[in-house]
Design a protein around this motif. Structure first.
Motif, PDB file in Angstrom:
ATOM      1  N   UNK A 100     -17.917 -12.184   9.119  1.00 48.05           N
ATOM      2  CA  UNK A 100     -17.369 -11.184  10.324  1.00 48.05           C
ATOM      3  C   UNK A 100     -15.990 -11.805  10.653  1.00 48.05           C
ATOM      4  N   UNK A 101     -15.705 -12.915  11.353  1.00 51.85           N
ATOM      5  CA  UNK A 101     -14.664 -13.372  11.791  1.00 51.85           C
ATOM      6  C   UNK A 101     -13.593 -13.329  10.675  1.00 51.85           C
ATOM      7  N   UNK A 102     -13.957 -13.670   9.643  1.00 49.40           N
ATOM      8  CA  UNK A 102     -12.881 -13.888   8.381  1.00 49.40           C
ATOM      9  C   UNK A 102     -12.510 -12.847   7.454  1.00 49.40           C
ATOM     10  N   UNK A 103     -13.400 -11.812   7.543  1.00 48.63           N
ATOM     11  CA  UNK A 103     -13.221 -10.667   6.612  1.00 48.63           C
ATOM     12  C   UNK A 103     -11.678  -9.771   6.897  1.00 48.63           C
ATOM     13  N   UNK A 104     -11.519  -9.541   8.084  1.00 47.89           N
ATOM     14  CA  UNK A 104     -10.169  -9.014   8.116  1.00 47.89           C
ATOM     15  C   UNK A 104      -9.010  -9.768   7.616  1.00 47.89           C
ATOM     16  N   UNK A 105      -9.012 -11.138   8.313  1.00 49.42           N
ATOM     17  CA  UNK A 105      -7.805 -11.979   7.442  1.00 49.42           C
ATOM     18  C   UNK A 105      -7.758 -12.299   6.043  1.00 49.42           C
ATOM     19  N   UNK A 106      -9.135 -12.229   5.455  1.00 49.82           N
ATOM     20  CA  UNK A 106      -9.027 -12.542   3.909  1.00 49.82           C
ATOM     21  C   UNK A 106      -8.636 -11.018   3.451  1.00 49.82           C
ATOM     22  N   UNK A 107      -8.966 -10.156   3.859  1.00 49.79           N
ATOM     23  CA  UNK A 107      -8.373  -8.768   3.451  1.00 49.79           C
ATOM     24  C   UNK A 107      -6.917  -8.720   3.373  1.00 49.79           C
ATOM     25  N   UNK A 108      -6.470  -9.223   4.680  1.00 52.70           N
ATOM     26  CA  UNK A 108      -4.985  -9.280   4.846  1.00 52.70           C
ATOM     27  C   UNK A 108      -4.581 -10.050   3.795  1.00 52.70           C
ATOM     28  N   UNK A 109      -5.078 -11.290   3.585  1.00 44.98           N
ATOM     29  CA  UNK A 109      -4.570 -12.265   2.734  1.00 44.98           C
ATOM     30  C   UNK A 109      -4.522 -11.648   1.303  1.00 44.98           C
ATOM     31  N   UNK A 110      -5.369 -10.865   1.084  1.00 38.93           N
ATOM     32  CA  UNK A 110      -5.419 -10.285  -0.443  1.00 38.93           C
ATOM     33  C   UNK A 110      -4.271  -9.224  -0.524  1.00 38.93           C
ATOM     34  N   UNK A 111      -4.000  -8.360   0.471  1.00 39.04           N
ATOM     35  CA  UNK A 111      -3.057  -7.366   0.592  1.00 39.04           C
ATOM     36  C   UNK A 111      -1.579  -7.923   0.316  1.00 39.04           C
ATOM     37  N   UNK A 112      -1.253  -9.168   1.304  1.00 33.89           N
ATOM     38  CA  UNK A 112      -0.066  -9.783   1.142  1.00 33.89           C
ATOM     39  C   UNK A 112       0.019 -10.562  -0.361  1.00 33.89           C
ATOM     40  N   UNK A 113      -1.032 -10.912  -0.761  1.00 37.03           N
ATOM     41  CA  UNK A 113      -0.858 -11.657  -1.963  1.00 37.03           C
ATOM     42  C   UNK A 113      -0.375 -10.640  -3.176  1.00 37.03           C
ATOM     43  N   UNK A 114      -0.855  -9.625  -3.087  1.00 38.25           N
ATOM     44  CA  UNK A 114      -0.432  -8.427  -4.069  1.00 38.25           C
ATOM     45  C   UNK A 114       0.912  -8.103  -3.663  1.00 38.25           C
ATOM     46  N   UNK A 115       1.375  -7.934  -2.481  1.00 34.25           N
ATOM     47  CA  UNK A 115       2.673  -7.689  -2.160  1.00 34.25           C
ATOM     48  C   UNK A 115       3.535  -8.673  -2.551  1.00 34.25           C
ATOM     49  N   UNK A 116       3.256  -9.987  -2.354  1.00 31.47           N
ATOM     50  CA  UNK A 116       4.074 -11.126  -2.748  1.00 31.47           C
ATOM     51  C   UNK A 116       4.135 -10.988  -4.256  1.00 31.47           C
ATOM     52  N   UNK A 117       3.270 -10.759  -5.076  1.00 33.93           N
ATOM     53  CA  UNK A 117       3.367 -10.645  -6.627  1.00 33.93           C
ATOM     54  C   UNK A 117       4.324  -9.754  -6.761  1.00 33.93           C
ATOM     55  N   UNK A 118       4.080  -8.420  -6.409  1.00 32.74           N
ATOM     56  CA  UNK A 118       4.736  -7.184  -6.679  1.00 32.74           C
ATOM     57  C   UNK A 118       6.377  -7.656  -6.379  1.00 32.74           C
ATOM     58  N   UNK A 119       6.524  -7.886  -5.155  1.00 34.25           N
ATOM     59  CA  UNK A 119       7.990  -8.241  -4.806  1.00 34.25           C
ATOM     60  C   UNK A 119       8.456  -9.282  -5.641  1.00 34.25           C
ATOM     61  N   UNK A 120       7.693 -10.307  -6.348  1.00 37.19           N
ATOM     62  CA  UNK A 120       8.143 -11.419  -7.116  1.00 37.19           C
ATOM     63  C   UNK A 120       8.477 -10.892  -8.401  1.00 37.19           C
ATOM     64  N   UNK A 121       7.859  -9.946  -8.865  1.00 42.60           N
ATOM     65  CA  UNK A 121       8.020  -9.485 -10.231  1.00 42.60           C
ATOM     66  C   UNK A 121       9.128  -8.623 -10.228  1.00 42.60           C
ATOM     67  N   UNK A 122       9.575  -7.818  -9.062  1.00 42.80           N
ATOM     68  CA  UNK A 122      10.663  -6.960  -8.843  1.00 42.80           C
ATOM     69  C   UNK A 122      11.924  -7.846  -8.783  1.00 42.80           C
ATOM     70  N   UNK A 123      11.839  -8.894  -7.799  1.00 45.87           N
ATOM     71  CA  UNK A 123      13.083  -9.673  -7.750  1.00 45.87           C
ATOM     72  C   UNK A 123      13.257 -10.217  -9.278  1.00 45.87           C
ATOM     73  N   UNK A 124      12.278 -10.722  -9.815  1.00 44.08           N
ATOM     74  CA  UNK A 124      12.683 -11.253 -11.243  1.00 44.08           C
ATOM     75  C   UNK A 124      13.273 -10.385 -12.279  1.00 44.08           C
ATOM     76  N   UNK A 125      12.710  -9.144 -12.057  1.00 41.36           N
ATOM     77  CA  UNK A 125      13.307  -8.005 -12.911  1.00 41.36           C
ATOM     78  C   UNK A 125      14.694  -7.698 -12.783  1.00 41.36           C
ATOM     79  N   UNK A 126      15.057  -7.687 -11.461  1.00 36.77           N
ATOM     80  CA  UNK A 126      16.319  -7.535 -10.860  1.00 36.77           C
ATOM     81  C   UNK A 126      17.331  -8.734 -11.610  1.00 36.77           C
ATOM     82  N   UNK A 127      16.795  -9.836 -11.358  1.00 38.00           N
ATOM     83  CA  UNK A 127      17.525 -11.044 -11.679  1.00 38.00           C
ATOM     84  C   UNK A 127      17.558 -11.203 -13.463  1.00 38.00           C
TER      85      UNK A 127
END
Length: 153
Positions: free
Chosen positions: A22-49
């Motif tokens: 219960x207390x960990x659900x929202x933070x873990x979901x937020x972690x999953x979202x920022x992990x996907x965003x980090x991966x996507x921005x990392x791929x984008x940055x690598x593609x740009x460079x």
């Protein structure tokens, strides 16, 4: 028919996990979202460079899975402490301390990485105060969770 069974199974497992963590659900979901965003921005940055590499991408995915394992380890430590305290008759009001601190620290780590990925792209405006604030939040979490009370230089 098969599709309905799969949906019901996913809904049941999700509801069970949300109820248990219960207390960990929202933070873990937020972690999953920022992990996907980090991966996507990392791929984008690598593609740009022009540095896009499948090996580096796979290592990134393995690293993200390791983050989830780290959260599970924190949850296990919390469970052991709660079980031990209950066994000796001590009452606790907080369920997940280590799991929550680890999750928050990882979220901040991912936010820093997202900002670094965006900042590495030419012409992308990045507010300096935001970068400084996220770094300061990460240091605050590290210092607050340090049992020895040490502060970083």
């Amino acid at each position: 028919m098969r599709e309905n069974i799969l949906k019901a199974l996913i809904a049941t497992v999700s509801a069970g996990l949300l109820g248990y963590f219960n207390q960990l659900a929202i933070p873990v979901m937020m972690l999953a979202v920022v992990m996907v965003l980090d991966y996507a921005t990392g791929l984008t940055a690598a593609w740009v460079h022009r540095e896009l590499d499948s090996r580096t991408g796979i290592i990134g995915i393995v690293k993200k899975l390791g983050y989830l394992v780290l959260v599970v380890v924190g949850g296990c430590v919390d469970w052991l402490l709660m079980s031990g305290m209950a066994a000796v008759g001590l009452e606790q009001s907080v369920s997940f301390v280590f799991g929550l601190v680890i999750t928050v620290w990882l979220i901040l780590n991912e936010l820093i990485s997202i900002l670094e990925n965006l900042g590495s792209m030419e012409g992308f405006p990045l507010p300096a105060f935001l970068v400084g604030m996220v770094h300061k939040l990460k240091k605050t979490v590290e210092n607050a969770a340090d049992p020895m009370g040490r502060e970083d230089e």
